[in-house]
Each structure stands twice: as structure tokens, then as C-alpha cells.
Design an enzyme around this catalytic site. Structure first.
Site, PDB file in Angstrom:
ATOM      1  N   ASP A  17      80.447  77.927  97.021  1.00 53.47           N
ATOM      2  CA  ASP A  17      79.796  78.501  95.858  1.00 53.47           C
ATOM      3  C   ASP A  17      80.514  79.771  95.425  1.00 53.47           C
ATOM      4  O   ASP A  17      80.574  80.754  96.167  1.00 53.47           O
ATOM      5  CB  ASP A  17      78.344  78.792  96.209  1.00 53.47           C
ATOM      6  CG  ASP A  17      77.573  79.260  95.009  1.00 53.47           C
ATOM      7  OD1 ASP A  17      77.530  78.500  94.037  1.00 53.47           O
ATOM      8  OD2 ASP A  17      77.058  80.382  95.032  1.00 53.47           O
ATOM      9  N   ASP A  64      71.825  75.342  92.938  1.00 54.54           N
ATOM     10  CA  ASP A  64      72.666  74.990  91.792  1.00 54.54           C
ATOM     11  C   ASP A  64      72.104  73.784  91.060  1.00 54.54           C
ATOM     12  O   ASP A  64      71.990  73.784  89.832  1.00 54.54           O
ATOM     13  CB  ASP A  64      74.100  74.649  92.254  1.00 54.54           C
ATOM     14  CG  ASP A  64      74.942  75.901  92.469  1.00 54.54           C
ATOM     15  OD1 ASP A  64      74.349  76.975  92.636  1.00 54.54           O
ATOM     16  OD2 ASP A  64      76.184  75.789  92.474  1.00 54.54           O
ATOM     17  N   THR A 108      79.853  78.864  88.703  1.00 57.17           N
ATOM     18  CA  THR A 108      80.250  80.216  89.077  1.00 57.17           C
ATOM     19  C   THR A 108      81.706  80.295  89.510  1.00 57.17           C
ATOM     20  O   THR A 108      82.318  81.344  89.400  1.00 57.17           O
ATOM     21  CB  THR A 108      79.364  80.739  90.211  1.00 57.17           C
ATOM     22  OG1 THR A 108      79.346  79.781  91.258  1.00 57.17           O
ATOM     23  CG2 THR A 108      77.965  80.968  89.735  1.00 57.17           C
ATOM     24  N   THR A 109      82.256  79.200  90.019  1.00 60.57           N
ATOM     25  CA  THR A 109      83.675  79.205  90.358  1.00 60.57           C
ATOM     26  C   THR A 109      84.483  79.053  89.081  1.00 60.57           C
ATOM     27  O   THR A 109      85.447  79.792  88.853  1.00 60.57           O
ATOM     28  CB  THR A 109      84.024  78.026  91.286  1.00 60.57           C
ATOM     29  OG1 THR A 109      83.005  77.885  92.258  1.00 60.57           O
ATOM     30  CG2 THR A 109      85.348  78.240  91.962  1.00 60.57           C
TER      31      THR A 109
HETATM   32  P1  ADP Z   1      81.404  75.630  89.961  1.00 62.09           P
HETATM   33  O1  ADP Z   1      80.997  76.633  90.984  1.00 62.09           O
HETATM   34  O2  ADP Z   1      82.132  76.268  88.825  1.00 62.09           O
HETATM   35  O3  ADP Z   1      80.305  74.746  89.538  1.00 62.09           O
HETATM   36  P2  ADP Z   1      82.479  73.349  91.293  1.00 62.09           P
HETATM   37  O4  ADP Z   1      83.229  73.434  92.584  1.00 62.09           O
HETATM   38  O5  ADP Z   1      81.088  72.823  91.303  1.00 62.09           O
HETATM   39  O6  ADP Z   1      82.528  74.778  90.656  1.00 62.09           O
HETATM   40  O7  ADP Z   1      83.377  72.484  90.323  1.00 62.09           O
HETATM   41  C1  ADP Z   1      82.998  72.204  89.022  1.00 62.09           C
HETATM   42  C2  ADP Z   1      84.105  71.483  88.296  1.00 62.09           C
HETATM   43  O8  ADP Z   1      84.404  70.241  88.918  1.00 62.09           O
HETATM   44  C3  ADP Z   1      83.704  71.187  86.891  1.00 62.09           C
HETATM   45  O9  ADP Z   1      84.776  71.456  86.025  1.00 62.09           O
HETATM   46  C4  ADP Z   1      83.377  69.699  86.922  1.00 62.09           C
HETATM   47  O10 ADP Z   1      83.617  69.095  85.692  1.00 62.09           O
HETATM   48  C5  ADP Z   1      84.324  69.194  87.970  1.00 62.09           C
HETATM   49  N1  ADP Z   1      83.836  67.982  88.643  1.00 62.09           N
HETATM   50  C6  ADP Z   1      82.731  67.866  89.387  1.00 62.09           C
HETATM   51  N2  ADP Z   1      82.608  66.613  89.893  1.00 62.09           N
HETATM   52  C7  ADP Z   1      83.682  65.921  89.448  1.00 62.09           C
HETATM   53  C8  ADP Z   1      84.165  64.578  89.621  1.00 62.09           C
HETATM   54  N3  ADP Z   1      83.489  63.706  90.352  1.00 62.09           N
HETATM   55  N4  ADP Z   1      85.311  64.233  89.022  1.00 62.09           N
HETATM   56  C9  ADP Z   1      85.987  65.123  88.297  1.00 62.09           C
HETATM   57  N5  ADP Z   1      85.613  66.387  88.109  1.00 62.09           N
HETATM   58  C10 ADP Z   1      84.470  66.802  88.646  1.00 62.09           C
HETATM   59 MG    MG Z   2      79.185  73.376  90.519  1.00 64.50          MG
END
Ligand code: ADP
Ligand code: MG
Length: 535
Positions: free
Chosen positions: A69, A400, A102-103
């Protein structure tokens, strides 16, 4: 800092403790700020996306946290640099407003700063860069709104909501159980949501962690679960039609304060004192019982003597109820929090259908469930897991997911993930750049490049070649006129994120782009850093 004039009337600036301060100005200040902030963003970059890495953070006193996170990572990094701290705040404001993304927001800010650095090197004025970014941001947001789609929240047993929750959970340590956890989160939010007003009070969802069992044992309990049991093992295990007396005063006779002494010189006096104490307890129990209460929940403790009396008088009681639980119980049961025994009246009691002790799994630890509260419905998600680290991370992940669902109830528009939305915006911004005739054009173009950084980063994190995959996605978006083409991170054979059902909320994406632009603009406006020398 103050302004003074020399003998010839020329102004000069006096800095307090000048000898001990370090000062950076102009280009040097811009660059050093940007580099510091970028260092933070670079750390987070590898955590983005479904195959993002986790970070292990060890606190000064040795507590270990493993997390994916963004907000938690930057918070625990204990960053000192003042501009780098702005990125920490950036992540936290995304967390507070939206809960997810948040990332992504920090990574995007990092990409923008990288672009700003190249533009500065080209000799473009920071304010022009700022301006260009601002205009590009507006274009991107407008485009984002035009490609957003509305989802039907109710359709197919809330399938769309579950998918959105799964996207949020898919990148977490607990991703193996994303479907189960996603369903739990959706049910919890819908249970407490006010769909007419499109409002969700997240305070009514209590997340209780308990180590033991495994993540699959996580479940939703309708009612408030508190990790406490009745104060005496022989008290009744279930109170139906509960009338709750919610106390924030201790069940004990007043103690002599430090400066007073009690001199007891003979057995007679001692007995008297003892009887007085007894009478105190009896009076207190009587006050509670007279109000009609059939259970007392106490934020404080009481000693064995009082406990015994409570049992004798048939008044079940719970001690050491935490402050947040007290507030939640007050809200759900309509109980007034009572700070003094003299103030107990029947109207101040809270009401609930039942309060009972339950046992989970095979452990013999007991907890209390308060069900059918009179005022509002409250639910509890009980998170189980093998270790404290796992339950803590599961809690953050479920938070989240809950936020994503709440946001969708407020605004049911989504965009597709996998970097597709960012790529679509980048293409639109690029098109707009050609219309800008001034020097801002370069900044607008760079903004598009920064947006492309997100799919680039996603591809990189899942072991694909970032340059070829982004180029492919880009050309497909243009030729097929399909803004849903992104990066196939899970290698499912399709890059269409609609087919992969990667739903992200429009509100989150919008907020990410706006907040990242804002913070970069802020950093670009700082041209003078005055700090103590040991910085
Ligand atoms: P954050 O803390 O920003 O939510 P995450 O590690 O949850 O960071 O990553 C979010 C990113 O990953 C987003 O840009 C989302 O579109 C992408 N994402 C999540 N699941 C998938 C998936 N199965 N395939 C492709 N992209 C994905
Ligand atoms: Mg996320």
C-alpha cells in the site's frame, strides 16, 4: 528573515542565524528538490500493479510490516527531506479522499518531475512548465470523463462492484483470496449504505483483526463484534433484548489521591473503611440496575470485588471496552455515553436485539457480538490470518476495497485500468499539444509522456518489455479507436481491459491526475530553500 538597507539605500536580506543556515537558490534549488522527491517516487515504482513488489519496513523499535500500500510505505519510510515530504502528503491525501490509488499518484508525480527536469535543462522557465502541465491536466481530465462508463450497481448480484473490489485487491499480498474478500467488502458496504442518498458511513463498518486461522476464515458478521468477553466466566453468555448502560467511569470506590493519607490505627476503623467500600459498589450496581439496564459496558476496568458483586446481582458486564468501540456502540444502539454513575437514567440506555459470546474457529477465545442494534445497522469484518503482519496487510487491503465500493456508490462511473485510461489521456494530450503555439507546448507534450509512464511502469513490473508493450497498446488504441487497450499484466491473452474486467473508479483516476499535477506545480514554484545547516 528581514529586509534592511545599507548606507547607500540598497536593500539586503538578513537571515537569522545566517552562519548556521544552508541556502540554495534558483536552478540548484529546483533540481535538488525534484531529485529528492523523485527518489521517493522511484521507491514506489516497483510496487505498482498486480505484480508489483511488496516492501518490508522495519520501524526503529523493530516492528516489521510487509505491505504493498503506497500510503503505508511512504508513511513508514520516515522521510526527512522537506520536498520529499510533499509526496508523502500527496499519497496520504489520496488515501483520505479516495482510499485507493495511493501508489499510482506518487508514481505519476515522479514521472511528471522527471519530465520537468528535462524541460528545465532545456532552459524552459519553471512557470511555463507549470502552466503547460496545468493545461494538459485539464485536457486529460476532460478526456477521462468522456471515456468513462456508467456501471449498473445492482445488476447481476452486484457483479460490477465485486469486480472493482477485485481490481483493488488484485495487487495486494492477499490477492489469492481477492474474490472472497471482495464479496465480503461489497456486502459490508451495501449493508450500511444509504443508496437513496448515495452515502455510506464507513464508521459503521468495523474491521476487527484477530491472528489465528487463515485469511480464508475472514468473514462478515452482521452486528458489532468486540474482542472482549463477559467480565466473569459465570455470568450469562447471552443477553436478549439488551438494554445497555455505556459507562466511561471506573467501577471502583474513589481512591485517596497521592497527597492524602488514611491513617488506620485499629481494626474497627479498617472494618468501617471496608464496609464503606462495599457500600460504594452496592450503590453503583444499584444505580445501574435501577435504570433498567441488563448489561453494563465499561470503558474502564473493575476489580475482582466489584466483579463478584456484579455477578451476585445478576448484572452481566464487560470491562476495558476500547474508546472507538464505545463510540460505535453508542452510534448503533442509541446509547448515551455516561461519565458518572449519578447520571444514569433510563433514556440514556442503548438497545440491541442481543449480545452474546461467540467462539471462532478452533481457538477457545471468545468475543462478543452485538446484534440488531436499534439505531443503525453496523457490521464487522473479522479478519483472520496466520500472523500479525498478514492480518494488518489484509486490513489495509480490505480498506482499499471498501473505499472503492463506497466511491462507486457515490459516483458509478468507471474507467478501465491496466494503464489504458492513462494511455488514452496521453494520446489526447499529445493531440492538444499541436494546438499550443507557445513554449508551453513542450510541457504539454511532456505531460503526455509522463502519463505514458504508468502503463510503462505496469509492464516493467510484470516482466514485459515496457517499450514494445506500450507502443503496441498505443497503436492499437489509435487504430481501433478503443481507449480500453492497456497492458495485459496477467498474460490472459487480451489487452482489452473491459474483457479483463479491470474496473477503476473515475473519481480515483481523476483525483490521481489532479493531485499529482498540483504537487508538481508546487515543487516547481520553490526557488529558494533555507534550512538549518545540518540538513
Ligand atoms: P495503487 O496503490 O495506486 O492502487 P496498485 O498496486 O493497486 O496501486 O496498482 C494499481 C494499478 O494496477 C492501476 O493502474 C490498475 O489499473 C493496475 N491493475 C490492477 N490490476 C490489474 C490487472 N489485473 N491487469 C492490469 N493492470 C492492473
Ligand atoms: Mg490499488
Amino acid at each position: 528573515m528581514s529586509l534592511a538597507f545599507d548606507d547607500y539605500g540598497r536593500p539586503y536580506i538578513i537571515l537569522r542565524d545566517q552562519g548556521q543556515k544552508k541556502r540554495m537558490k534558483g536552478l540548484e534549488a529546483y533540481k535538488s528538490n525534484i531529485l529528492a522527491a523523485k527518489a521517493v517516487a522511484n521507491t514506489l515504482q516497483s510496487s505498482l500493479g498486480p505484480k508489483g513488489m511488496d516492501k518490508m519496513l522495519v520501524s526503529p523499535d523493530g516492528d516489521v510490516a510487509v505491505t504493498n500500500d503506497g500510503a503505508t510505505i511512504v508513511e513508514k519510510m520516515e522521510i526527512q527531506h522537506p520536498t520529499a515530504k510533499l509526496l508523502v502528503e500527496l499519497s496520504q491525501s489520496q488515501d483520505a479522499e479516495i482510499g485507493d490509488g495511493t501508489t499510482g499518484v506518487v508514481v505519476l508525480a515522479g514521472k511528471l518531475l522527471e519530465q520537468a527536469l528535462t524541460l528545465l535543462d532545456k532552459g524552459i522557465h519553471p512557470l511555463k512548465i507549470s502552466d503547460g502541465f496545468d493545461r494538459a491536466c485539464d485536457v486529460a481530465i476532460k478526456h477521462l470523463e468522456s471515456i468513462a462508463e456508467e456501471i449498473d450497481i445492482q445488476a447481476n448480484d452486484h457483479e460490477a462492484l465485486i469486480q472493482a473490489a477485485c481490481t483493488a485487491l488484485g495487487s495486494k499480498v492477499v490477492s489469492k483470496r481477492k474474490r472472497e474478500l471482495g464479496k465480503i467488502a461489497v456486502t459490508a458496504v451495501l449493508d450500511v449504505a444509504d443508496l437513496k442518498r448515495k452515502d455510506v458511513n464507513l464508521d459503521l463498518i468495523k474491521i476487527q483483526t484477530k491472528t489465528g486461522g487463515s485469511v480464508e476464515d475472514t468473514r462478515l458478521i452482521s452486528g458489532i463484534l468486540i474482542d472482549k468477553d463477559m467480565s466473569h466466566p459465570q455470568m450469562q453468555k447471552e443477553v436478549t433484548d439488551a438494554k445497555i448502560c455505556l459507562l466511561t467511569c471506573p467501577f471502583e470506590p474513589p481512591k485517596p489521591k497521592t497527597k492524602h493519607n488514611i491513617n488506620i490505627s485499629n481494626a474497627e476503623d479498617y472494618k468501617k473503611l471496608y464496609q464503606q467500600e462495599q457500600q460504594y459498589f452496592i450503590d453503583m450496581v444499584k444505580l445501574v440496575k435501577d435504570s433498567g439496564a441488563n448489561i453494563a459496558l465499561c470503558q474502564w476496568g473493575f476489580d475482582d470485588e466489584a466483579n463478584h458483586l456484579l455477578l451476585q446481582n445478576d448484572l452481566p458486564a464487560v470491562r476495558w471496552v476500547s474508546g472507538t468501540d464505545v463510540e460505535l456502540i453508542a452510534m448503533a444502539t442509541g446509547a448515551r455515553i455516561i461519565p458518572r454513575f449519578q447520571e444514569i437514567t433510563p433514556e440514556k440506555l442503548g438497545k440491541a436485539g442481543s449480545i452474546k459470546e461467540v467462539q471462532f474457529g478452533t481457538s477457545n477465545e471468545r468475543m462478543l457480538v452485538i446484534e440488531n442494534c436499534q439505531c443503525t445497522k453496523a457490521v464487522t469484518i473479522l479478519i483472520r490470518g496466520g500472523s500479525q503482519m498478514i492480518v494488518d496487510e489484509a486490513k489495509r487491503s480490505i480498506h482499499d476495497a471498501i473505499c472503492v465500493i463506497r466511491n462507486l456508490i457515490k459516483d458509478n462511473r468507471i474507467v478501465y485500468g491496466g494503464g489504458s485510461a492513462e494511455l488514452a489521456c496521453a494520446l489526447q494530450v499529445l493531440q492538444y499539444a499541436d494546438e499550443v503555439s507557445s513554449v508551453e507546448q513542450y510541457a504539454v507534450r511532456s505531460f503526455a509522456d509522463a502519463l505514458e509512464g504508468i502503463p510503462n511502469c505496469l509492464a516493467d513490473n510484470c516482466g514485459l518489455n515496457p517499450i514494445t508493450s506500450v507502443a503496441q497498446a498505443k497503436s492499437r488504441q489509435l487504430t481501433e479507436k478503443n481507449p480500453r487497450i492497456g497492458i495485459d499484466c496477467m498474460e490472459l491473452g487480451t489487452s482489452d481491459m473491459k474483457e479483463q474486467k479491470i474496473y477503476e473508479t473515475l473519481s480515483s483516476k481523476k483525483q490521481q491526475i489532479q493531485l499529482a499535477t498540483q504537487v508538481v506545480k508546487m515543487i516547481l514554484k520553490i526557488d529558494d530553500v533555507i534550512a538549518p545547516d545540518d540538513y
